[in-house]
Write a protein that holds these residues in place. Structure first.
Motif, PDB file in Angstrom:
ATOM      1  N   GLU A 356       0.782  -1.185  -0.177  1.00  0.00           N
ATOM      2  CA  GLU A 356       0.021   0.009   0.012  1.00  0.00           C
ATOM      3  C   GLU A 356       0.854   1.201  -0.003  1.00  0.00           C
ATOM      4  OE1 GLU A 356      -1.795   2.992   0.359  1.00  0.00           O
ATOM      5  OE2 GLU A 356      -1.337   2.780   2.158  1.00  0.00           O
ATOM      6  N   SER A 359       1.507   3.789   2.718  1.00  0.00           N
ATOM      7  CA  SER A 359       2.245   3.514   3.866  1.00  0.00           C
ATOM      8  C   SER A 359       3.405   2.313   3.809  1.00  0.00           C
ATOM      9  CB  SER A 359       1.333   2.558   4.604  1.00  0.00           C
ATOM     10  OG  SER A 359       0.101   3.487   5.137  1.00  0.00           O
ATOM     11  N   SER A 375       0.710  -9.332  11.722  1.00  0.00           N
ATOM     12  CA  SER A 375       0.050  -9.852  10.465  1.00  0.00           C
ATOM     13  C   SER A 375      -1.669  -9.953  10.534  1.00  0.00           C
ATOM     14  CB  SER A 375       0.635 -11.166   9.984  1.00  0.00           C
ATOM     15  OG  SER A 375       0.338 -12.119  10.781  1.00  0.00           O
ATOM     16  N   ARG A 376      -2.229  -9.474   9.614  1.00  0.00           N
ATOM     17  CA  ARG A 376      -3.783  -9.577   9.626  1.00  0.00           C
ATOM     18  C   ARG A 376      -4.433  -9.252  10.644  1.00  0.00           C
ATOM     19  NH1 ARG A 376      -1.032 -13.692   6.767  1.00  0.00           N
ATOM     20  NH2 ARG A 376      -1.558 -13.845   4.681  1.00  0.00           N
ATOM     21  N   LYS A 378      -2.952  -6.991  13.030  1.00  0.00           N
ATOM     22  CA  LYS A 378      -1.688  -6.770  13.994  1.00  0.00           C
ATOM     23  C   LYS A 378      -1.547  -7.999  14.954  1.00  0.00           C
ATOM     24  CE  LYS A 378      -2.828  -1.467  14.026  1.00  0.00           C
ATOM     25  NZ  LYS A 378      -2.978  -0.466  15.105  1.00  0.00           N
ATOM     26  N   GLU A 407       4.596   0.574   7.052  1.00  0.00           N
ATOM     27  CA  GLU A 407       4.181  -1.051   7.509  1.00  0.00           C
ATOM     28  C   GLU A 407       4.584  -1.986   6.602  1.00  0.00           C
ATOM     29  OE1 GLU A 407      -0.066  -1.036   7.652  1.00  0.00           O
ATOM     30  OE2 GLU A 407      -0.443  -0.555   5.573  1.00  0.00           O
ATOM     31  N   LYS A 410       0.513  -4.652   2.258  1.00  0.00           N
ATOM     32  CA  LYS A 410      -0.967  -4.386   2.537  1.00  0.00           C
ATOM     33  C   LYS A 410      -1.396  -5.407   3.675  1.00  0.00           C
ATOM     34  CE  LYS A 410      -2.145  -3.575  -2.219  1.00  0.00           C
ATOM     35  NZ  LYS A 410      -3.012  -3.900  -3.681  1.00  0.00           N
ATOM     36  N   VAL A 411      -2.407  -4.936   4.238  1.00  0.00           N
ATOM     37  CA  VAL A 411      -3.181  -5.150   5.560  1.00  0.00           C
ATOM     38  C   VAL A 411      -3.239  -6.870   5.314  1.00  0.00           C
ATOM     39  CG1 VAL A 411      -5.228  -5.274   6.858  1.00  0.00           C
ATOM     40  CG2 VAL A 411      -4.152  -3.073   6.251  1.00  0.00           C
ATOM     41  N   ASP A 412      -4.073  -7.277   4.365  1.00  0.00           N
ATOM     42  CA  ASP A 412      -4.256  -8.906   4.103  1.00  0.00           C
ATOM     43  C   ASP A 412      -3.305  -9.838   3.239  1.00  0.00           C
ATOM     44  OD1 ASP A 412      -6.673  -8.527   5.467  1.00  0.00           O
ATOM     45  OD2 ASP A 412      -7.776  -7.962   3.772  1.00  0.00           O
ATOM     46  N   GLY A 415       2.938  -9.950   6.759  1.00  0.00           N
ATOM     47  CA  GLY A 415       3.323  -9.345   8.009  1.00  0.00           C
ATOM     48  C   GLY A 415       4.493 -10.046   8.586  1.00  0.00           C
TER      49      GLY A 415
END
Length: 466
Positions: A356, A359, A375-376, A378, A407, A410-412, A415
């Motif tokens: 992303e 970020s 991950s996923r 936090k 970070e 991407k969030v999903d 991580g």
């Protein structure tokens, strides 16, 4: 938020000179420290040159410690804590730079040596999260120690000198690989096929070959090991041998603006933390540089961050400065502030879909702070307090350090974890901060020299002014 410019355009000649000197020293450290043991040995040598004393000697001599004194403690040759005593009492807390010195690699098993169809191999087990297919067909070196029953320890480093042999993990030729190429990337190379090719010639009868010996290639390898290192086959049971890419850290790019090397996760943060620690003098708070093992497999074991080594060492320091007190040890830890110095994933335009962009951490944008990891959702993360971040921003701005917030993807998508959440268990303020790296966990990783320089500047500022 104003977009930060490429750092190279902001440096004057003096800054460029310091940047070059730091990065040359960093490359030399990468070459000398390819295992956690080698990193500790190198760091201790540098610490001693800077006036640090082994805490065991301080305790043996019955000395006390005062402001300005420098001590270090080592755990099993694979974990190191360095302290420069500050003007304030230790129970007021420390400024801690914590990084890990283990890196993804391939380890030799305890019953490893075997012969198959005229070739000798070492059986292996990979360490940490790797893409297994990346570790085949490149020149490999063997580093580590072999501990013998008589108490002696043989240090091993084979494959780094021009005169040394190197080793290799083979792959299937593309002409026969139609089935292999149809597999998922995680299955293209299986873990049990990461065995190291180490020999192909039989032992000569003139060198003592038993006529009934069937495994003559293996016998020749054992003969060489015995002759050169005094190692018997049984000694593999008490050995720690690591397979790492052979070769030195190199400048990367026509402009020489980057570094290509094995082990930059997380030694780029470990060595920059070490450099800052050795540079800083006359700080009000006690400064600490903590270099730990086993982060890549969960920070477990006696030399990982989950162990009590650091806490026990702080207890010794409290006893030497303020008198034995469990409460003061707890205060010292709870009142501390820490940078969990760990790498961040650099934005890679070749794989933009994983990031992303707003970020992401970028090359030449300075020290990367990660408020949270995990991950996923936090999961498994430390999540730093806003007030701590505000104070850090002021310290970095006042010191002219370039930094960014980021970070890990991407969030999903994924991580990662660090040692931050473990230290946060003491109640101290912790945030992840480090250098952005391309191709993390690959045999060769890439960093920006400008970011390495800013990391040293940022870590100095933290030790002096937090």
């Amino acid at each position: 938020m104003e977009e930060k410019k490429n750092l190279w355009s902001s440096y004057d000649e003096a800054a460029k000179k310091e940047l070059h000197e730091i990065n040359e020293k960093y490359k030399a450290c990468l070459d000398a420290g390819k295992t956690e043991r080698e990193c500790v040995k190198l760091a201790v040598e540098m610490a001693k040159e800077a006036g640090y004393q082994d805490i065991k000697d301080v305790l043996k001599e019955g000395k006390s410690l005062k402001a300005g004194d420098k001590v270090y403690a080592v755990c099993m040759e694979k974990m190191l804590a360095m302290f420069r005593m500050g003007e304030e009492p230790l129970s007021n807390g420390m400024n801690i730079l914590g990084a890990h010195i283990d890196s993804p690699r391939i380890d030799v098993k305890q019953n490893p040596l075997y012969e198959s169809e005229g070739m000798a191999y070492l059986d292996t087990h990979y360490y940490g999260g790797i893409k297994k297919y990346q570790w085949v067909t490149g020149p490999m070196a063997l580093h580590g120690v072999v501990a013998k029953k008589d108490g002696s320890v043989e240090e091993i480093s084979i494959g780094e000198k021009e005169s040394d042999p190197v080793f290799v993990i083979t792959d299937l030729l593309v002409h026969l690989a139609a089935n292999q190429m149809s597999k998922k990337a995680s299955e293209v190379i299986e873990g049990e096929k990461l065995d190291l090719l180490i020999g192909n010639s039989p032992l000569d009868k003139a060198e003592g070959l038993d006529e009934e010996e069937k495994e003559t290639i293996k016998a020749n390898v054992l003969h060489i090991l015995k002759e050169n290192y005094g190692i018997e086959e049984e000694d593999f049971a008490s050995a720690e041998l690591e397979i790492v890419p052979a070769g030195k850290a190199r400048d990367c790019g026509f402009d020489r603006s980057m570094i290509l090397s094995y082990g930059q996760d997380d030694r780029v943060c470990a060595f920059t933390s070490l450099f800052a620690m050795l540079d800083v003098e006359n700080a009000k708070r006690t400064g600490c540089c903590l270099l730990v093992d086993k982060e890549e497999i969960g920070s477990v074991g006696a030399t990982g961050m989950h162990s009590r080594f650091f806490e026990n060492t702080v207890a010794e320091l409290v006893a030497l400065t303020e008198g034995e007190s469990e409460l003061k040890v707890r205060r010292a830890l709870a009142n501390s502030r820490m940078l969990s110095s760990d790498v961040s994933a650099a934005y890679d335009p070749m794989f933009a879909e994983a990031f992303e962009k707003r970020s992401a951490a970028f090359f030449t944008k300075g020290l990367a702070f990660n408020k949270f990891t995990g991950s996923r959702g936090k999961s498994g993360s430390n999540d730093a307090n806003a007030e701590y971040l505000a104070r850090l921003r002021k310290v970095m701005d006042d010191a002219g350090v370039t930094y960014q917030f980021a970070e890990l993807g991407k969030v999903d998508v994924g991580g990662g974890g660090t040692i931050a959440y473990i230290m946060a268990n003491y109640g101290m303020e912790v945030i992840d901060s480090g250098v952005a790296v391309l191709s993390m966990h690959a045999p060769y990783e890439v960093s920006s020299k400008a970011d390495v320089y800013e990391a040293v500047k940022g870590y100095r500022a933290f030790l002096l002014n937090m």
